[in-house]
Design a protein around this motif. Structure first.
Motif, PDB file in Angstrom:
ATOM      1  N   SER A  18      21.647  35.833  35.749  1.00  0.00           N
ATOM      2  CA  SER A  18      21.332  37.266  35.798  1.00  0.00           C
ATOM      3  C   SER A  18      19.849  37.499  35.562  1.00  0.00           C
ATOM      4  O   SER A  18      19.234  38.360  36.204  1.00  0.00           O
ATOM      5  CB  SER A  18      22.134  38.031  34.738  1.00  0.00           C
ATOM      6  OG  SER A  18      23.492  37.878  34.953  1.00  0.00           O
ATOM      7  N   GLY A  34      22.912  43.527  31.647  1.00  0.00           N
ATOM      8  CA  GLY A  34      24.332  43.826  31.848  1.00  0.00           C
ATOM      9  C   GLY A  34      24.825  43.077  33.060  1.00  0.00           C
ATOM     10  O   GLY A  34      24.218  43.154  34.130  1.00  0.00           O
ATOM     11  N   PHE A  35      25.883  42.314  32.887  1.00  0.00           N
ATOM     12  CA  PHE A  35      26.379  41.519  34.016  1.00  0.00           C
ATOM     13  C   PHE A  35      27.884  41.301  33.881  1.00  0.00           C
ATOM     14  O   PHE A  35      28.450  41.446  32.797  1.00  0.00           O
ATOM     15  CB  PHE A  35      25.636  40.176  34.111  1.00  0.00           C
ATOM     16  CG  PHE A  35      25.573  39.403  32.822  1.00  0.00           C
ATOM     17  CD1 PHE A  35      26.589  38.539  32.458  1.00  0.00           C
ATOM     18  CD2 PHE A  35      24.487  39.557  31.950  1.00  0.00           C
ATOM     19  CE1 PHE A  35      26.533  37.830  31.271  1.00  0.00           C
ATOM     20  CE2 PHE A  35      24.420  38.851  30.755  1.00  0.00           C
ATOM     21  CZ  PHE A  35      25.450  37.991  30.412  1.00  0.00           C
ATOM     22  N   ASP A  36      28.495  40.982  35.023  1.00  0.00           N
ATOM     23  CA  ASP A  36      29.921  40.659  35.054  1.00  0.00           C
ATOM     24  C   ASP A  36      30.082  39.154  35.202  1.00  0.00           C
ATOM     25  O   ASP A  36      29.216  38.498  35.795  1.00  0.00           O
ATOM     26  CB  ASP A  36      30.604  41.332  36.246  1.00  0.00           C
ATOM     27  CG  ASP A  36      30.560  42.855  36.164  1.00  0.00           C
ATOM     28  OD1 ASP A  36      30.277  43.379  35.074  1.00  0.00           O
ATOM     29  OD2 ASP A  36      30.821  43.510  37.187  1.00  0.00           O
ATOM     30  N   LEU A  48      33.151  42.382  26.996  1.00  0.00           N
ATOM     31  CA  LEU A  48      34.534  42.864  27.085  1.00  0.00           C
ATOM     32  C   LEU A  48      35.309  41.926  28.005  1.00  0.00           C
ATOM     33  O   LEU A  48      35.128  41.945  29.226  1.00  0.00           O
ATOM     34  CB  LEU A  48      34.563  44.295  27.628  1.00  0.00           C
ATOM     35  CG  LEU A  48      33.702  45.313  26.874  1.00  0.00           C
ATOM     36  CD1 LEU A  48      33.714  46.663  27.583  1.00  0.00           C
ATOM     37  CD2 LEU A  48      34.189  45.463  25.437  1.00  0.00           C
ATOM     38  N   GLN A  76      32.802  41.998  31.221  1.00  0.00           N
ATOM     39  CA  GLN A  76      31.574  42.758  31.428  1.00  0.00           C
ATOM     40  C   GLN A  76      30.735  42.562  30.162  1.00  0.00           C
ATOM     41  O   GLN A  76      31.235  42.790  29.060  1.00  0.00           O
ATOM     42  CB  GLN A  76      31.855  44.248  31.630  1.00  0.00           C
ATOM     43  CG  GLN A  76      32.477  44.587  32.979  1.00  0.00           C
ATOM     44  CD  GLN A  76      33.961  44.291  33.025  1.00  0.00           C
ATOM     45  OE1 GLN A  76      34.698  44.683  32.131  1.00  0.00           O
ATOM     46  NE2 GLN A  76      34.406  43.575  34.050  1.00  0.00           N
ATOM     47  N   ALA A  77      29.497  42.129  30.342  1.00  0.00           N
ATOM     48  CA  ALA A  77      28.612  41.890  29.195  1.00  0.00           C
ATOM     49  C   ALA A  77      27.485  42.919  29.207  1.00  0.00           C
ATOM     50  O   ALA A  77      26.928  43.225  30.263  1.00  0.00           O
ATOM     51  CB  ALA A  77      28.031  40.480  29.275  1.00  0.00           C
ATOM     52  N   PHE A  78      27.167  43.475  28.017  1.00  0.00           N
ATOM     53  CA  PHE A  78      26.077  44.451  27.891  1.00  0.00           C
ATOM     54  C   PHE A  78      25.183  44.038  26.738  1.00  0.00           C
ATOM     55  O   PHE A  78      25.673  43.690  25.672  1.00  0.00           O
ATOM     56  CB  PHE A  78      26.607  45.848  27.536  1.00  0.00           C
ATOM     57  CG  PHE A  78      27.795  46.288  28.322  1.00  0.00           C
ATOM     58  CD1 PHE A  78      27.638  46.879  29.555  1.00  0.00           C
ATOM     59  CD2 PHE A  78      29.075  46.122  27.805  1.00  0.00           C
ATOM     60  CE1 PHE A  78      28.734  47.289  30.267  1.00  0.00           C
ATOM     61  CE2 PHE A  78      30.180  46.528  28.520  1.00  0.00           C
ATOM     62  CZ  PHE A  78      30.012  47.112  29.756  1.00  0.00           C
ATOM     63  N   ARG A 130      21.289  48.671  27.065  1.00  0.00           N
ATOM     64  CA  ARG A 130      22.402  48.815  27.987  1.00  0.00           C
ATOM     65  C   ARG A 130      22.058  49.584  29.271  1.00  0.00           C
ATOM     66  O   ARG A 130      22.499  49.240  30.355  1.00  0.00           O
ATOM     67  CB  ARG A 130      23.545  49.509  27.242  1.00  0.00           C
ATOM     68  CG  ARG A 130      24.777  49.764  28.080  1.00  0.00           C
ATOM     69  CD  ARG A 130      25.820  50.493  27.264  1.00  0.00           C
ATOM     70  NE  ARG A 130      26.828  51.050  28.156  1.00  0.00           N
ATOM     71  CZ  ARG A 130      28.121  50.914  27.988  1.00  0.00           C
ATOM     72  NH1 ARG A 130      28.585  50.267  26.965  1.00  0.00           N
ATOM     73  NH2 ARG A 130      28.967  51.450  28.841  1.00  0.00           N
ATOM     74  N   ASP A 131      21.258  50.650  29.144  1.00  0.00           N
ATOM     75  CA  ASP A 131      20.995  51.508  30.298  1.00  0.00           C
ATOM     76  C   ASP A 131      19.681  51.194  31.002  1.00  0.00           C
ATOM     77  O   ASP A 131      19.212  51.976  31.828  1.00  0.00           O
ATOM     78  CB  ASP A 131      21.003  52.984  29.867  1.00  0.00           C
ATOM     79  CG  ASP A 131      22.384  53.417  29.393  1.00  0.00           C
ATOM     80  OD1 ASP A 131      23.374  52.968  30.012  1.00  0.00           O
ATOM     81  OD2 ASP A 131      22.481  54.165  28.413  1.00  0.00           O
ATOM     82  N   VAL A 176      17.832  50.354  39.948  1.00  0.00           N
ATOM     83  CA  VAL A 176      19.183  49.804  39.789  1.00  0.00           C
ATOM     84  C   VAL A 176      19.335  49.284  38.355  1.00  0.00           C
ATOM     85  O   VAL A 176      18.337  48.976  37.692  1.00  0.00           O
ATOM     86  CB  VAL A 176      19.449  48.643  40.786  1.00  0.00           C
ATOM     87  CG1 VAL A 176      19.441  49.128  42.213  1.00  0.00           C
ATOM     88  CG2 VAL A 176      18.445  47.525  40.592  1.00  0.00           C
TER      89      VAL A 176
END
Lengths: 271, 154
Positions: free
Chosen positions: B46, B138-140, B104, B112-114, B119-120, B132
């Protein structure tokens, strides 16, 4: 074989003439467009959903997020609505006797109806796949996709990845369709034929929310429906797909065999 | 007669299936080893994806350690739910980082990782010229639960 084909053609015509089936297909066409249009008009992204963070980054994410939602709740409903009364409606309307006294045998009626139910279930999945892909590409564009392994895949390769993902879910969806057909035959009730597979799907989904035995979860249809996630990962892994194919085939074979045996033994003259 | 044979075959088959289920059910799919391995690997990818999108030289961060713990099931330290992962790394510019990620993890082995603090955060994608979400914060991810790694030691 021609008898099966004849029944198949008639059943397909009957299915497409049903308002319920037409409504399902229309909803599947419209839903992804409504979803992405509404999403583009809000500030926050569904970050807690797989691929949700990429919905405004690439159009392919629309199709993948739609697939995530569909595997959780929508596919069992689609399979049930299309396949759940294909046999029981004949019983309800008292037309089974007339069908089975025609020139086609009972086996041909079974396989023809089953083939039509499966074909329309696959059609419904394909409609949702194409609609969600077009909705994303038109609304957001064909930018590269970030996979769950966090590698970038160019847009032209992403089409194939998304298509493969939707193809992978077909077999477990047919598992639900086979269940719906079996329930439709066994209970002779269109209501139960539609409701019971949906309830089974919900129970399976709720089980996946529990921190319970994983081995049981591997035997549920939700797990094969999520096998595409491993195929899209980089590096890809295929073990869940291979396992999922066996599980899905197990459901299809057992449910179809149950429906076939009960249908063969049914005394239609008494009904 | 046929019914008896069916029952004779079905009962042992059901018992065998039950035993297999009971025994193999003891090893969880979501283990600390799998979460840590996948989160650290996906974080590095990422980070590089983030640099690529910003048209910067693509260099991997040097990971010092990744330590993850299940926040809901602290005793077993396994299973789906909310995990916290502390990733220590050195960025290509030499700056040391100690980032805390909320991960999570669902029961189907995806997450899903933050980065809790950023986070934003958004970046400018130089290809599309649009802002974007930054993949580095943050990545899946998903991991294979059939990979044979059944070690649940903490």
């Amino acid at each position: 074989m021609s008898a099966v084909a004849a029944v198949y053609r008639v059943e397909c015509r009957k299915l497409i003439a049903q308002n319920r089936v037409r409504t399902v297909l229309a909803v599947l066409v419209a839903a992804p467009w409504i979803f992405i249009v509404l999403l583009l008009h809000q500030d926050r992204l569904p970050l807690e959903t797989l691929y949700g963070r990429y919905l405004t980054t690439t159009g392919y994410a629309t199709s993948l997020v739609t697939l995530v939602f569909a595997t959780q709740w929508v596919f069992p409903l689609i399979a049930s609505l299309i396949s759940g009364d294909i046999f029981s409606s004949e019983e309800t309307q008292g037309t089974l006797k007339t069908i089975l006294t025609r020139s086609v045998g009972r086996d041909s009626v079974f396989w023809g109806k089953l083939g039509a139910a499966f074909s329309f279930t696959v059609l419904a999945v394909a409609v949702l796949a194409v609609s969600s892909l077009l909705a994303g590409l038109v609304s957001v564009g064909g930018q590269p996709v970030t996979t769950v392994g966090a590698t970038l895949v160019p847009g032209d390769h992403a089409v194939g990845m998304v298509a493969v993902s939707w193809v992978i879910v077909v077999l477990p969806v047919l598992g639900f369709a086979a269940m719906a057909v079996a329930v439709s035959i066994v209970t002779r009730s269109s209501v139960l034929g539609v409701i019971i597979p949906v309830v089974i799907g919900l129970v399976m989904q709720m089980y996946t929310f529990l921190n319970a035995w994983d081995t049981v979860r591997h035997l549920l249809l939700n797990t094969p429906m999520s096998a595409w996630r491993g195929v899209l990962d980089r590096p890809a892994y295929l073990d869940p797909l291979q396992h999922g194919v066996l599980v899905s085939l197990g459901y299809i074979v057992v449910a179809t065999a149950l429906g076939f045996v009960v249908f063969r033994r049914r005394n239609v003259t008494a009904g | 007669m046929a019914h008896r044979l069916c029952w004779r075959a079905a009962v042992p088959a059901a018992l065998a299936l039950g035993m297999v289920t009971a025994v193999s059910g003891c090893t969880p799919d979501v283990t600390r080893e799998r979460v840590q391995d996948d989160v650290s690997t996906t974080f590095v990818h990422s980070y590089k994806t983030s640099q690529k999108m910003q048209d910067r030289p693509v260099e991997a961060p040097k990971l010092s350690s990744t330590v993850c713990h299940n926040e809901l099931n602290k005793v077993a330290d396994a299973g789906p739910g909310s995990w916290s992962c502390e990733i220590k790394y050195t960025a290509p510019d030499g700056e040391h980082h100690d980032d805390e990620f909320v991960v999570l993890v669902d029961s189907l082995a995806c997450y899903q990782a933050f980065n809790g603090a950023k986070r934003d955060k958004e970046i400018l994608d130089t290809t599309t010229h649009r802002k974007v979400p930054d993949p580095a914060v943050g990545f899946d991810g998903c991991f294979n639960v059939y990979d044979g790694r059944t070690n649940t030691a903490k």
